[in-house]
Design a protein around this motif. Structure first.
Motif, PDB file in Angstrom:
ATOM      1  N   GLY A   1      -8.646  49.020  20.974  1.00  0.00           N
ATOM      2  CA  GLY A   1     -10.007  48.864  20.517  1.00  0.00           C
ATOM      3  C   GLY A   1     -11.073  48.789  21.581  1.00  0.00           C
ATOM      4  N   ASP A   2     -10.848  49.375  22.778  1.00  0.00           N
ATOM      5  CA  ASP A   2     -11.973  49.544  23.699  1.00  0.00           C
ATOM      6  C   ASP A   2     -13.055  50.338  22.972  1.00  0.00           C
ATOM      7  N   GLU A   3     -14.337  50.027  23.242  1.00  0.00           N
ATOM      8  CA  GLU A   3     -15.374  50.679  22.447  1.00  0.00           C
ATOM      9  C   GLU A   3     -16.654  50.947  23.225  1.00  0.00           C
ATOM     10  N   LEU A   4     -17.340  51.986  22.788  1.00  0.00           N
ATOM     11  CA  LEU A   4     -18.671  52.341  23.279  1.00  0.00           C
ATOM     12  C   LEU A   4     -19.658  52.000  22.178  1.00  0.00           C
ATOM     13  N   ASN A   5     -20.699  51.228  22.536  1.00  0.00           N
ATOM     14  CA  ASN A   5     -21.675  50.780  21.554  1.00  0.00           C
ATOM     15  C   ASN A   5     -23.093  51.172  21.938  1.00  0.00           C
ATOM     16  N   LEU A   6     -23.844  51.622  20.958  1.00  0.00           N
ATOM     17  CA  LEU A   6     -25.289  51.750  21.085  1.00  0.00           C
ATOM     18  C   LEU A   6     -25.877  50.354  20.871  1.00  0.00           C
TER      19      LEU A   6
END
Length: 384
Positions: A253-258
């Motif tokens: 669940g590594d993630e890129l977020n705005l």
């Protein structure tokens, strides 16, 4: 249970490992890379656990923090390496130590530099930030003068990880955005009276900026811009003015977020990963009330840093996100769409070892710092 993979990637072939010695000239030492690599790599020396790199405005020199508490700098034209005195004393334990380095928006006039670090407090630690004036006395010696702490996490953590403490200035130069990690505790990320596990919006002097979404709750909620975040190690404004962050998930669940004003990203209530003991964390769902990541990774990539590329050397990459990783020892190239809150991985270029930091030089070259006790500083330029 382990979640399925959302993102897809194009993998370049594995790159060969090459040794290097401390660079003493502008030519540096060539690093052997695989034939599929779209760039060549030149080493400009090895450093002791480098953590962050940044280019000094106007000079082209690259400054580098080392985890144990030292700051170095390199002049690419000559290969000259210098040191900076006056850094704060740090707690070099676990994931903590000397952190980010950032030059103020008005650096040309003020000479102001910002530093983050892990600071001991009783039996625990917290993340702190300070600023001072950079004064250089020679080609090999600079000093941080009048350095003082201007911000710290509101609560002391008993664990020694997830400091995050990455800095990003708003495009207008008026505000300082700061990533404040959850310190491996989880619950603070959902507590608005705790400034951990959040993105903060501050004035340049470290105080809470006006107009933050939870200002009426008082301090430290008045610092918080967004929350429900875990360990933010990529932190950058895109050319269109939107702020994005890269976060480590737990087991997956590594993630890129705005990053959106007032948004709650769900940690630790929601995650597309699991707990390290194998127990499940509920996935994000459309109706869970939390802001969703633009992309997530299972298995993890362990992101360490990122930039939006704007130069001409790799013209086809303009506006795209370049992400360095620890687990996959690679640079991932990603397209983002802020309007749709979506992203897609376009390519992944395997490197010889773990990467800790990335920066774009004024000439458009890409520089990366390897992780570890003898991490190399590498300059990447087009292969053809």
């Amino acid at each position: 249970m382990r979640k399925t993979i959302l993102s897809t990637a194009l993998f370049a072939s594995a790159l060969g490992f090459a040794s290097c010695s401390h660079a003493q000239s502008g030519d540096g030492d060539t690093v052997e890379l695989g034939e599929e690599a779209p760039f060549t790599a030149t080493s400009y020396g090895t450093f002791a656990a480098p953590w962050a790199i940044a280019f000094e405005p106007g000079t082209g020199r690259i400054f580098l923090t080392e985890k144990a508490g030292t700051i170095k700098f390199v002049a690419p034209a000559t290969g000259t390496v210098g040191a900076v005195d006056g850094a704060p004393e740090v707690l070099n334990r676990g994931q903590g130590g000397l952190g980010d380095i950032a030059f103020a928006p008005d650096y040309a006039e003020s000479g102001t530099v910002y530093i983050t670090w892990a600071q001991p407090e009783g039996e625990g630690a917290l993340a702190a930030m300070g600023r001072g004036t950079l004064v250089c006395h020679s080609d090999t010696h600079c000093e941080l003068e009048d350095f003082s702490e201007i911000w710290r996490q509101s609560h002391v953590g008993e664990r020694f990880g997830h400091y995050s403490h990455k800095i990003a200035f708003s495009p207008d130069g008026e505000y300082l955005f700061l990533a404040s990690g959850d310190r491996q505790e989880g619950d603070p990320a959902q507590d608005l009276m705790d400034n951990r596990g959040a993105v903060l919006r501050l004035n340049l002097d470290g105080t809470a900026a006006e107009g933050n979404p939870f200002a009426e709750m008082g301090s430290p909620a008045d610092q918080i811009w967004s929350y429900g975040q875990r360990n933010l190690l990529g932190f950058e404004f895109a050319p269109d003015g939107n702020l994005w962050d890269l976060e480590h998930g737990p087991a997956g669940g590594d993630e890129l977020n705005l990053v959106v004003r007032g948004a709650n990203y769900g940690w630790p209530v929601r995650s597309n990963g699991d707990n390290y003991d194998g127990s499940d964390i509920p996935d994000h769902t459309e109706d869970d009330g939390f802001t969703k990541p633009a992309i997530f990774w299972n298995p993890v990539i362990a992101p360490s840093d990122m930039i939006f590329y704007t130069g001409d050397m790799f013209a086809d990459w303009q506006g795209q996100l370049l992400v360095t990783t620890l687990r996959t020892t690679a640079i991932a190239r990603i397209s983002v769409d802020a309007e749709a809150n979506s992203a897609g991985e376009l390519a992944r270029y395997t490197m010889p070892t773990r990467l800790r930091s990335i920066a774009e030089a004024p000439d458009g070259a890409i520089w990366v710092a390897e992780d570890g006790g003898e991490g190399r500083l590498l300059r990447l330029t087009p292969a053809n």
